[in-house]
Enzyme design. Structure first.
Site, short mmCIF file in Angstrom:
data_model
loop_
_atom_site.label_atom_id
_atom_site.label_comp_id
_atom_site.label_asym_id
_atom_site.label_seq_id
_atom_site.Cartn_x
_atom_site.Cartn_y
_atom_site.Cartn_z
N LYS A 268 0.84 -1.20 0.00
CA LYS A 268 0.00 0.00 0.00
C LYS A 268 0.88 1.25 0.00
O LYS A 268 0.68 2.17 -0.78
CB LYS A 268 -0.91 -0.04 1.23
CG LYS A 268 -1.83 1.14 1.35
CD LYS A 268 -2.69 1.02 2.59
CE LYS A 268 -3.38 2.35 2.86
NZ LYS A 268 -4.08 2.38 4.14
N GLU B 146 10.82 -4.78 3.60
CA GLU B 146 10.78 -6.20 3.21
C GLU B 146 10.33 -6.35 1.76
O GLU B 146 10.96 -7.04 0.96
CB GLU B 146 9.79 -6.97 4.11
CG GLU B 146 10.24 -7.13 5.54
CD GLU B 146 9.77 -6.01 6.46
OE1 GLU B 146 9.50 -4.89 5.95
OE2 GLU B 146 9.69 -6.23 7.67
N GLY C 16 -4.33 -1.62 5.65
CA GLY C 16 -3.57 -2.78 5.16
C GLY C 16 -4.14 -4.11 5.62
O GLY C 16 -4.35 -5.03 4.83
N ARG C 17 -4.45 -4.21 6.92
CA ARG C 17 -4.90 -5.50 7.45
C ARG C 17 -6.35 -5.82 7.10
O ARG C 17 -6.85 -6.89 7.46
CB ARG C 17 -4.65 -5.58 8.96
CG ARG C 17 -5.22 -4.43 9.77
CD ARG C 17 -4.69 -4.45 11.20
NE ARG C 17 -5.10 -3.28 11.98
CZ ARG C 17 -4.46 -2.12 11.99
NH1 ARG C 17 -3.39 -1.96 11.24
NH2 ARG C 17 -4.89 -1.12 12.72
N GLU D 87 -2.88 -5.90 15.85
CA GLU D 87 -2.42 -4.60 15.33
C GLU D 87 -3.52 -3.56 15.52
O GLU D 87 -3.24 -2.37 15.65
CB GLU D 87 -2.02 -4.74 13.85
CG GLU D 87 -1.14 -3.61 13.35
CD GLU D 87 -0.47 -3.89 12.00
OE1 GLU D 87 0.68 -4.31 11.96
OE2 GLU D 87 -1.15 -3.68 10.97
N HIS E 121 -3.55 -32.26 20.10
CA HIS E 121 -2.36 -33.05 20.44
C HIS E 121 -1.17 -32.14 20.72
O HIS E 121 -0.03 -32.59 20.75
CB HIS E 121 -2.03 -34.01 19.29
CG HIS E 121 -3.13 -35.00 19.04
ND1 HIS E 121 -3.20 -36.21 19.68
CD2 HIS E 121 -4.23 -34.91 18.26
CE1 HIS E 121 -4.29 -36.85 19.29
NE2 HIS E 121 -4.93 -36.08 18.43
N LYS F 231 11.03 -0.25 13.18
CA LYS F 231 11.45 0.01 11.79
C LYS F 231 12.52 1.07 11.76
O LYS F 231 13.53 0.95 11.06
CB LYS F 231 10.26 0.53 10.96
CG LYS F 231 9.23 -0.50 10.57
CD LYS F 231 8.24 0.16 9.60
CE LYS F 231 6.95 -0.61 9.48
NZ LYS F 231 5.90 0.11 8.77
O1 LIG Z 1 1.30 -2.69 2.34
P1 LIG Z 1 2.47 -2.05 2.99
O2 LIG Z 1 2.39 -0.55 2.94
O3 LIG Z 1 3.77 -2.56 2.42
O4 LIG Z 1 2.43 -2.40 4.53
C1 LIG Z 1 2.53 -3.70 4.99
C2 LIG Z 1 2.16 -3.83 6.44
O5 LIG Z 1 2.98 -3.01 7.24
C3 LIG Z 1 2.22 -2.41 8.27
O6 LIG Z 1 2.04 -1.08 7.97
C4 LIG Z 1 2.91 -2.47 9.61
O7 LIG Z 1 3.35 -3.73 9.93
C5 LIG Z 1 0.90 -3.17 8.24
O8 LIG Z 1 -0.15 -2.47 8.81
C6 LIG Z 1 0.75 -3.41 6.79
O9 LIG Z 1 -0.21 -4.36 6.52
#
Ligand SMILES: O=P(O)(O)OC[C@H]1O[C@](O)(CO)[C@@H](O)[C@@H]1O
Length: 543
Positions: free
Chosen positions: A207, A213, A267-268, A353, A384, A512
């Site tokens: 987003k 990452e 995002g979530r 979150e 189990h 971060k």
């Molecule tokens: O879609 P993006 O901006 O890469 O963010 C990924 C994730 O990082 C966060 O902003 C923080 O972990 C989440 O809320 C989000 O889903």
């Protein structure tokens, strides 16, 4: 939304008083006293049967919890949520993932403009794109159809799509969908190791387009790809989902290959948007639409059903009851379906979150508990693994059991065994087993009196452990949409009651920031001053 400290309400005070007797409720007794209990604490809606009678509550508990919803003005809050008010105050945004599952005739306004036509434009783009990839009309740079999709994203840009594609594996087509999320290079290299660049499509989902990452993994993959394919092939093989269109273009992705998303989708909660492109690629657009349709049905149920019969509201209230009065620290979610094995992980982000906050809407520290810790694994495997602790441990762990009346492969033998366990576990957690029963059982096995004396205490189950059972007709895209939306609304209700902002996530920023600084130190082999623990470990890492 109103800014009301829940602990200052009359209902909260009544709940505190009521808790003094309710904490000693024995559910077995409640069932005996009230033959209608299983009917009274049960909601049947469409293909959902939700039994919450095996909880440490009675009618009075329910009535105080419902009064709490009135005092915190839950109904008004629901209206603000659906109407596009900027309820995500700290980021100045509306929270409108629900608009993504509305019908084309809906009218949902953000800054005075109806957003539904734009939602449908993007849906059309998802449909056309996924259909062309699935039927092979959209091809790779050597003219071969795509066989593999790699979704590159993390958090909400990974967990939602991966949970849904795993859950709907039964409905999957021929495309192999892979997910790369972790910045751990072993994850990305392992994922691409056996892939053929000629037949692989990469969906980069971010987003913000600023997530370390995702950008690292996308760059690594692009480098790997252009070692084998010509530079101009990137346009055919890389697509992006983002609200940061400029940054995506800078990365080198063609504007035609960008699927937009919006600030008003968190995002979530974004799997319903173009973030769900990998879902649509994996199970086809028709199934993706059914997922949205199911979620929309749950939205309507949540919006329009009186709170007594409202599934997300009742589940949220139970969770508040255990969290704030019994001081339960965690909740387990146990799906009796192997397909749903990523649901607990998905819910960890959605719930923790959202509601893992300790400052209220006034910016003041809360003096009560908020977000619950969520964990779980599918049954029967979890039986189990960690059920020992749920049955006989010292902690109270309210658990939600999710099961289906029908199995997908229609293997009755297996399904009956699976569901026998589903029912047996909640019954065992309710009933327990007392010392007299244990002793009688041992006696019947000719165990000596002395041995019975030693063994019996370990074999006793106190019971009275709360569970809620969600029994759904069948795992389909539509029922899955309903289930996920149920949890989204449960999160919302809890955030309203706890008077916190559920739709920001400032708590992920500090780590971060520090990682950015530490990376520079690692790359420059020059460790700056830290606390002595971090400093010593960094030096050890670099030695
Ligand atoms: O879609 P993006 O901006 O890469 O963010 C990924 C994730 O990082 C966060 O902003 C923080 O972990 C989440 O809320 C989000 O889903």
């Amino acid at each position: 939304m109103k800014n009301i400290n829940p602990t200052h309400t009359d209902a909260w005070k009544k709940l505190e008083e009521h808790f003094q007797s309710a904490k000693d409720f024995q559910m077995k007794e409640l069932f005996k006293e009230n033959p209608g209990r299983a009917d009274e604490f049960c909601i049947q809606w469409e293909d959902f049967y939700v039994d919450f009678s095996k909880n440490i509550i009675d009618k009075e508990t329910q009535s105080h919890l419902l009064s709490l919803t009135e005092e915190v003005k839950l109904k008004d809050a629901v209206d603000s949520y659906f109407s596009g008010e900027a309820i995500n105050r700290t980021e100045g945004r509306a929270v409108l993932h629900t608009a993504l599952r509305e019908g084309s005739d809906a009218n949902v306004k953000v800054d005075g403009e109806n957003i539904i036509p734009e939602v449908f434009e993007v849906k059309e783009k998802i449909k056309n794109f996924s259909e062309a990839v699935i039927d092979g009309t959209r091809k790779g740079y050597t003219g071969l159809p795509f066989t593999d999709i790699v979704n590159i994203g993390i958090g909400g840009s990974d967990l939602g799509p991966v949970m849904i594609t795993e859950s709907l594996e039964y409905y999957k087509n021929h495309l192999n969908v892979h997910y790369v999320s972790n910045v751990d290079g072993d994850h990305v290299h392992q994922a691409i190791k056996n892939l053929n660049p000629e037949t692989t499509l990469f969906v980069v989902v971010s987003k913000s387009w600023s997530t370390q990452e995702t950008l690292s993994n996308a760059s690594t993959i692009r480098t790997w790809f252009t070692k084998k394919a010509p530079q101009e092939a990137v346009a055919k093989h890389f697509v992006a989902v983002s609200s940061n269109v400029e940054a995506v273009q800078e990365f080198g992705i063609d504007s035609d290959n960008i699927f937009p998303m919006w600030d008003w989708v968190g995002g979530r909660f974004s799997l319903w948007s173009a973030v769900g492109l990998s879902i649509s690629l994996s199970v086809g657009f028709i199934n993706f639409e059914s997922l949205l349709k199911g979620a929309n049905a749950m939205d309507v149920h949540f919006k329009e059903t009186p709170f007594e019969q409202n599934i997300p509201v009742q589940l949220a209230l139970l969770s508040v009851w255990y969290n704030n009065f019994f001081k339960a620290e965690s909740e387990a979610v146990i799906p009796y379906s192997q397909y749903l094995h990523r649901l607990p992980a998905y819910l960890q982000q959605a719930i923790m979150e959202s509601n893992g906050k300790s400052v209220d809407r006034n910016g003041k520290p809360v003096d009560y508990q908020t977000g619950t810790i969520i964990w779980g694994e599918p049954g029967t495997n979890s039986q189990h693994a960690f059920f020992q602790l749920i049955h006989q441990g010292t902690k109270l762990i309210p658990a939600e059991f999710i099961g289906f009346k029908k199995s997908l492969f229609e293997d009755k033998d297996h399904h009956n065994k699976l569901m026998a366990n589903y029912f047996a576990q909640t019954e065992a957690l309710l009933q327990g087993k007392d010392a007299a029963t244990v002793e009688a059982e041992l006696k019947a096995k000719n165990v000596s009196e002395e041995e019975i004396g030693h063994l019996a205490p370990f074999k006793v189950f106190s019971g009275n452990k709360p569970t809620t059972s969600i029994l759904i007709d069948k795992l389909t895209p539509e029922s899955l949409g309903k289930l996920v939306a149920l949890y989204e609304h449960k999160i919302f209700v809890q955030g309203v009651i706890w008077n916190i902002y559920s739709y920001d996530q400032w708590g992920v920023e500090l780590g971060k920031q520090l990682a950015t600084n530490i990376l520079k130190e690692i790359e420059g082999n020059d460790v700056a001053q830290h606390d002595s623990s971090t400093e010593k470990m960094l030096k050890f890492f670099l030695s």
